[in-house]
Design a protein around this motif. Sequence first.
Motif, PDB file in Angstrom:
ATOM      1  N   GLY A 168       5.749  11.217   9.849  1.00 24.71           N
ATOM      2  CA  GLY A 168       7.055  10.488   9.468  1.00 24.71           C
ATOM      3  C   GLY A 168       6.891   9.639   8.125  1.00 24.71           C
ATOM      4  O   GLY A 168       7.698   8.679   7.632  1.00 24.71           O
ATOM      5  N   SER A 169       5.611   9.829   7.532  1.00 25.93           N
ATOM      6  CA  SER A 169       5.461   9.080   6.385  1.00 25.93           C
ATOM      7  C   SER A 169       6.127   9.651   5.227  1.00 25.93           C
ATOM      8  O   SER A 169       6.275  10.765   5.065  1.00 25.93           O
ATOM      9  CB  SER A 169       4.005   9.146   5.984  1.00 25.93           C
ATOM     10  OG  SER A 169       3.409  10.360   5.863  1.00 25.93           O
ATOM     11  N   THR A 170       6.670   8.865   4.092  1.00 27.74           N
ATOM     12  CA  THR A 170       7.340   9.286   3.070  1.00 27.74           C
ATOM     13  C   THR A 170       6.604   9.511   1.827  1.00 27.74           C
ATOM     14  O   THR A 170       5.240   9.315   1.837  1.00 27.74           O
ATOM     15  CB  THR A 170       8.628   8.315   2.674  1.00 27.74           C
ATOM     16  OG1 THR A 170       7.899   6.848   2.487  1.00 27.74           O
ATOM     17  CG2 THR A 170       9.569   8.190   3.593  1.00 27.74           C
ATOM     18  N   TRP A 171       7.029  10.075   0.524  1.00 32.57           N
ATOM     19  CA  TRP A 171       6.111  10.318  -0.494  1.00 32.57           C
ATOM     20  C   TRP A 171       4.839  10.991  -0.269  1.00 32.57           C
ATOM     21  O   TRP A 171       3.889  10.931  -0.799  1.00 32.57           O
ATOM     22  CB  TRP A 171       5.607   9.178  -1.176  1.00 32.57           C
ATOM     23  CG  TRP A 171       6.833   7.791  -1.512  1.00 32.57           C
ATOM     24  CD1 TRP A 171       7.348   6.995  -0.599  1.00 32.57           C
ATOM     25  CD2 TRP A 171       7.619   7.725  -2.940  1.00 32.57           C
ATOM     26  NE1 TRP A 171       8.197   6.268  -1.382  1.00 32.57           N
ATOM     27  CE2 TRP A 171       8.477   6.850  -2.599  1.00 32.57           C
ATOM     28  CE3 TRP A 171       7.375   8.380  -3.826  1.00 32.57           C
ATOM     29  CZ2 TRP A 171       9.271   6.335  -3.526  1.00 32.57           C
ATOM     30  CZ3 TRP A 171       8.185   7.827  -5.105  1.00 32.57           C
ATOM     31  CH2 TRP A 171       9.043   6.746  -4.899  1.00 32.57           C
ATOM     32  N   ASN A 172       4.979  12.189   0.682  1.00 31.02           N
ATOM     33  CA  ASN A 172       4.017  12.933   1.120  1.00 31.02           C
ATOM     34  C   ASN A 172       3.428  13.906   0.396  1.00 31.02           C
ATOM     35  O   ASN A 172       4.310  14.870   0.218  1.00 31.02           O
ATOM     36  CB  ASN A 172       4.240  13.432   2.978  1.00 31.02           C
ATOM     37  CG  ASN A 172       3.025  13.674   3.516  1.00 31.02           C
ATOM     38  OD1 ASN A 172       2.559  14.644   3.150  1.00 31.02           O
ATOM     39  ND2 ASN A 172       2.574  12.792   4.167  1.00 31.02           N
ATOM     40  N   ALA A 173       2.215  14.078  -0.096  1.00 28.80           N
ATOM     41  CA  ALA A 173       1.626  14.929  -0.892  1.00 28.80           C
ATOM     42  C   ALA A 173       1.733  16.416  -0.132  1.00 28.80           C
ATOM     43  O   ALA A 173       2.246  17.498  -0.897  1.00 28.80           O
ATOM     44  CB  ALA A 173       0.446  14.647  -1.685  1.00 28.80           C
ATOM     45  N   GLY A 364      -0.907  -0.341   6.354  1.00 27.83           N
ATOM     46  CA  GLY A 364      -0.230   0.222   7.373  1.00 27.83           C
ATOM     47  C   GLY A 364      -0.489   1.747   7.289  1.00 27.83           C
ATOM     48  O   GLY A 364      -1.172   2.348   6.409  1.00 27.83           O
ATOM     49  N   ASP A 365       0.333   2.261   7.972  1.00 31.95           N
ATOM     50  CA  ASP A 365       0.317   3.833   8.040  1.00 31.95           C
ATOM     51  C   ASP A 365       1.628   4.540   7.316  1.00 31.95           C
ATOM     52  O   ASP A 365       1.840   5.744   7.551  1.00 31.95           O
ATOM     53  CB  ASP A 365       0.344   4.238   9.594  1.00 31.95           C
ATOM     54  CG  ASP A 365       1.745   3.962  10.498  1.00 31.95           C
ATOM     55  OD1 ASP A 365       2.645   3.432   9.930  1.00 31.95           O
ATOM     56  OD2 ASP A 365       1.789   4.028  11.699  1.00 31.95           O
ATOM     57  N   GLY A 366       2.481   3.557   6.719  1.00 30.06           N
ATOM     58  CA  GLY A 366       3.499   4.392   5.853  1.00 30.06           C
ATOM     59  C   GLY A 366       4.800   4.631   6.986  1.00 30.06           C
ATOM     60  O   GLY A 366       5.834   4.935   6.344  1.00 30.06           O
ATOM     61  N   GLN A 367       4.766   4.512   8.264  1.00 33.16           N
ATOM     62  CA  GLN A 367       5.558   4.672   9.072  1.00 33.16           C
ATOM     63  C   GLN A 367       6.214   3.700   9.878  1.00 33.16           C
ATOM     64  O   GLN A 367       7.348   3.387   9.872  1.00 33.16           O
ATOM     65  CB  GLN A 367       5.507   5.923   9.792  1.00 33.16           C
ATOM     66  CG  GLN A 367       6.302   6.623  10.782  1.00 33.16           C
ATOM     67  CD  GLN A 367       5.897   7.794  11.966  1.00 33.16           C
ATOM     68  OE1 GLN A 367       4.734   7.877  11.959  1.00 33.16           O
ATOM     69  NE2 GLN A 367       6.803   8.133  12.658  1.00 33.16           N
TER      70      GLN A 367
END
Length: 404
Positions: A168-173, A364-367
Amino acid sequence: MKKTVLAAAALTLTAIAFMGCGGNKASGGKSVTLNKDKPLVFFNRQPSDPTSGAIDMASMNWNDKTYYVGFDAAGGGAVQGELVVNYLKAQEPAKIDRNGDGIIGYVLCIGDVGHNDSKARTEGVRRALGTWDGSTEPTVSKEGSVNVGGKTFKVVELEGKAMTGTDGSTWNANAATEAMGNWATKYGDSIDLVLSNNDGMAMGCLQASNYPAGVPIFGYDANADAIEAIGAGKLSGTVSQNVDAQATATLQVIRNLLDGLTGADVYTKGLSEPDQYGNKISADLEYKADTKAVLAKNTGVNASNWKDYQAGNRDKGIKQSTAEKKKVILTIYNSADNFLSSSYLPALQYYAPLLNIELTVVQGDGQNEGSCLDKFTNLNSFDAYAINMVKTNSGADYTDKLKY
């Protein structure tokens, strides 16, 4: 009953007398500042509505010591667009238009459709290429045009996609690597250009095993690995949002507030003019009074100037301060974010000791907002707060914890 009322009245009078002799004090007689009255600086992720982009002024007006430090997002989007257009203008048409169909086709890596910075970058490149249709949604249908080596070509956005990870994290490489692999298979030599809202996703695209060799690709952030990739001829360009200026300004505004500065001194001392310790940020910044925002300027980076942006170039205008040491808790929305982890955090850790600020960093976890909020604790132990939220509309979740 009468004794109870009299006792309560006596306690009230005692409390009033206590406050009249010096306000809120600890048992030792030392004045105590309540958390709600301490400096609060949001940074990098501006409190805002993820749909409309409207700035969350309720959070920005939390107290008279609340500010935002970031960069000129709209200006940065325009810089990225200009960087792309200028690059194409200097290229050979036959080299750029790989299949010779007279159309420049591009794919676009979007960081987060609900993030103001991501929206600004998407809009910036679409405006520059003429494909802007008024929307920052993933894919547009409007046809644009661009000059390549003196010849005008049609431009189409083959596909745009928000790069969201499996967690669910964004900007994900990693999501960008997978997307690029699929794009290369799906569109083949119709892909003439790859654009990305940040360097992390751009570098992710380059990791795709079938990335079309020689196709120009542009990122944003000027991360150390991206700068080296430009030097090696792998990345065509990026945009520096001047991370050192942002990191230093975040700390400098907090330092000014902790030192009791008010009014314009908060966003000028140490930024546009020397502070009382002789420090001054070298880079240009501007202040937006309507949103209480200190913003760093953006610059384009390409093969002609990449060496100026190599890692290790710190601001020599910041030297060791003699200010009283203060403690600050700072949140970072995602420990895996490439820009914040590899560029912003190291800059903060370099400049904080120089300004005599002791940083406690929680990530945090970005989500999930709770991944930051659950670590945003022991707030009485800190003199100020620096917040980078998971979601841009979560400002109230943090200020609610600072009510007392």
